[in-house]
Design a protein around this motif. Structure first.
Motif, mmCIF file in Angstrom:
data_model
loop_
_atom_site.group_PDB
_atom_site.id
_atom_site.type_symbol
_atom_site.label_atom_id
_atom_site.label_comp_id
_atom_site.label_asym_id
_atom_site.label_seq_id
_atom_site.Cartn_x
_atom_site.Cartn_y
_atom_site.Cartn_z
ATOM 1 N N ILE A 1 0.735 -1.255 -0.177
ATOM 2 C CA ILE A 1 0.061 0.417 -0.119
ATOM 3 C C ILE A 1 0.656 1.476 0.114
ATOM 4 N N ASP A 2 2.291 1.021 0.658
ATOM 5 C CA ASP A 2 2.867 2.268 0.607
ATOM 6 C C ASP A 2 3.428 2.436 -0.949
ATOM 7 N N ASP A 3 3.738 2.073 -1.179
ATOM 8 C CA ASP A 3 4.218 1.856 -2.728
ATOM 9 C C ASP A 3 3.003 2.794 -3.499
ATOM 10 N N LEU A 4 1.715 3.180 -3.012
ATOM 11 C CA LEU A 4 0.823 4.122 -3.773
ATOM 12 C C LEU A 4 1.029 5.337 -3.342
ATOM 13 N N ASP A 5 0.976 6.660 -3.455
ATOM 14 C CA ASP A 5 0.416 7.649 -2.944
ATOM 15 C C ASP A 5 -0.034 8.503 -4.217
ATOM 16 N N LEU A 6 -1.703 8.151 -4.453
ATOM 17 C CA LEU A 6 -2.333 8.796 -4.700
ATOM 18 C C LEU A 6 -3.543 9.599 -5.201
ATOM 19 N N GLU A 7 -2.678 11.055 -4.176
ATOM 20 C CA GLU A 7 -3.227 11.841 -3.801
ATOM 21 C C GLU A 7 -1.892 12.887 -4.858
ATOM 22 N N VAL A 8 -1.176 12.647 -5.694
ATOM 23 C CA VAL A 8 0.127 12.492 -6.130
ATOM 24 C C VAL A 8 -0.361 11.722 -7.851
ATOM 25 N N GLY A 9 -1.522 10.287 -7.805
ATOM 26 C CA GLY A 9 -1.447 10.210 -8.867
ATOM 27 C C GLY A 9 0.250 9.005 -9.317
ATOM 28 N N ALA A 10 0.618 8.313 -8.195
ATOM 29 C CA ALA A 10 1.767 7.865 -8.815
ATOM 30 C C ALA A 10 2.559 7.094 -8.239
ATOM 31 N N VAL A 11 2.897 5.593 -8.252
ATOM 32 C CA VAL A 11 3.303 4.383 -7.542
ATOM 33 C C VAL A 11 5.362 4.016 -7.908
ATOM 34 N N ARG A 12 5.237 3.415 -6.847
ATOM 35 C CA ARG A 12 6.393 2.947 -7.583
ATOM 36 C C ARG A 12 6.479 1.363 -7.516
ATOM 37 N N LEU A 13 7.224 1.168 -8.541
ATOM 38 C CA LEU A 13 7.565 0.118 -8.382
ATOM 39 C C LEU A 13 9.170 -0.950 -9.019
ATOM 40 N N LEU A 14 8.930 -1.898 -8.709
ATOM 41 C CA LEU A 14 10.040 -2.234 -7.813
ATOM 42 C C LEU A 14 10.887 -3.803 -9.268
ATOM 43 N N GLY A 15 11.401 -3.473 -10.088
ATOM 44 C CA GLY A 15 11.577 -4.518 -11.387
ATOM 45 C C GLY A 15 12.319 -4.381 -11.462
ATOM 46 N N LYS A 16 13.054 -5.402 -12.599
ATOM 47 C CA LYS A 16 14.487 -6.203 -12.759
ATOM 48 C C LYS A 16 15.414 -6.062 -12.424
ATOM 49 N N GLY A 17 16.017 -6.991 -11.542
ATOM 50 C CA GLY A 17 17.620 -6.825 -11.292
ATOM 51 C C GLY A 17 16.907 -5.354 -9.431
ATOM 52 N N ASN A 18 15.971 -5.565 -9.122
ATOM 53 C CA ASN A 18 15.636 -4.690 -8.107
ATOM 54 C C ASN A 18 15.928 -3.147 -8.891
ATOM 55 N N LYS A 19 15.940 -2.953 -9.484
ATOM 56 C CA LYS A 19 15.556 -1.281 -10.471
ATOM 57 C C LYS A 19 14.168 -0.370 -9.797
ATOM 58 N N GLU A 20 14.077 0.425 -8.869
ATOM 59 C CA GLU A 20 12.994 1.378 -8.973
ATOM 60 C C GLU A 20 12.693 2.085 -9.647
ATOM 61 N N ARG A 21 11.453 2.486 -10.204
ATOM 62 C CA ARG A 21 10.862 3.694 -10.908
ATOM 63 C C ARG A 21 9.626 3.405 -10.620
ATOM 64 N N VAL A 22 9.313 5.294 -10.433
ATOM 65 C CA VAL A 22 8.335 5.557 -10.224
ATOM 66 C C VAL A 22 7.316 6.506 -11.466
#
Length: 311
Positions: free
Chosen positions: A169-190
């Motif tokens: 749940i904490d990966d989401l910021d619905l007020e801003v309208g963004a999500v933090r995703l953890l992709g391949k190689g543990n690389k994060e992107r918003v």
């Protein structure tokens, strides 16, 4: 009846196959495939008068590869992937002969395998995406709310199914309208989240998730199964498949379909390919550029159907 002549090349191949079987312990299936491949290779070389491993050149190996692709009276043409697998056996043979000192070099070393045709990703139209998401939300209770939010978020972000079910749940910021995703190689992107997905996730969090989280097993997971634990990839896949059946899209949709559609629709809408690369989490823009091939193909189809002198 004249005796069958065994050439030095025949003996070299049998020695290699024995080494694979006894010393390396390859599976019976692999040994059978390599035996079949080497027998065909020996036939090709014999037809060109080559019976000694010292006489094999790079041109002979390249010619054999070409023959695999074109076929002959007794062998059908091989697909690029099958020809490449056969080349692996030939390379293994010549590498062994060079290491054993039977030959001075490996004539197959620089022969490149055939490039398989590009498999264009399959996207669905925007109206089909809408039908799919609407079908996921059919019914009462928490599960339709969850499934609609799941599909909205997949299409809104272009995320992999593993990235979505791994969300907290904490990966989401619905007020801003963004999500933090953890992709391949543990690389994060918003990644931005649009209003449709935001509303669907909010409905799930307020009206659906509390019912499934009552068992106390939920933890921080965003999406839960019926037992209140984190939703698995398999269960998410099943939810998408069920929605596809209800939307009459069976056979067209997988979890990756929404990712493909996300990228294709962005490019069709004028997005820069490097922006799409960042959103998808691709390490190289080359991977993303396959989606530009999809849009070009669609342009060609429209042109062929619409232009009076296209045909």
């Amino acid at each position: 009846m004249s005796p069958v002549t065994t050439t030095s090349l025949d003996r070299a191949v049998r020695t290699w196959l024995t080494q694979l079987d006894v010393e390396r312990g390859v599976s019976a299936h692999t040994l059978s495939a390599y035996t079949r491949d080497s027998d065909r290779y020996l036939e090709h070389l014999a037809a060109h008068g080559v019976t000694d491993p010292l006489d094999v050149t790079e041109a002979h190996v390249a010619g054999f590869l070409a023959a695999l692709r074109t076929g002959d009276d007794t062998h059908p043409p091989l697909a690029a992937s099958s020809a490449a697998r056969t080349l692996v056996a030939v390379r293994g043979l010549h590498k062994f002969l060079a290491l054993e000192g039977i030959t001075q070099h490996n004539p197959a070393e620089d022969v490149a395998p055939p490039t398989p045709p590009s498999r264009l990703p399959k996207a669905i139209r925007l109206d089909e995406v809408t039908r799919l998401i609407d079908a996921a939300g059919v019914g009462d209770g928490p599960v339709p709310l969850r499934d609609r939010a799941l599909l909205e978020l997949l299409y809104a972000t272009g995320a992999r199914i593993s990235e979505i079910v791994g969300l907290d749940i904490d990966d989401l910021d619905l007020e801003v309208g963004a999500v933090r995703l953890l992709g391949k190689g543990n690389k994060e992107r918003v990644v931005p989240v649009g209003s449709y997905a935001t509303q669907a996730v909010q409905s799930w969090l307020v009206r659906g998730r509390p019912d499934l989280s009552s068992s106390g097993r939920a933890g921080p997971a965003l999406f839960l199964n019926r037992r209140g634990a984190r939703l698995s990839r398999q269960s998410a896949w099943a939810a998408i498949t069920a929605a596809a059946e209800r939307a009459d899209l069976s056979g067209h949709v997988s979890p990756h379909t929404l990712r493909h559609s996300f990228a294709t629709h962005l490019l069709e809408g004028g997005a820069d390919v490097r922006v799409v690369q960042e959103l998808l989490g691709h390490a190289s823009v080359t991977t993303t550029q396959i989606y530009t091939m999809v849009t070009v193909q669609q342009l060609r189809e429209v042109y062929a159907q619409s232009h009076p002198r296209a045909r």
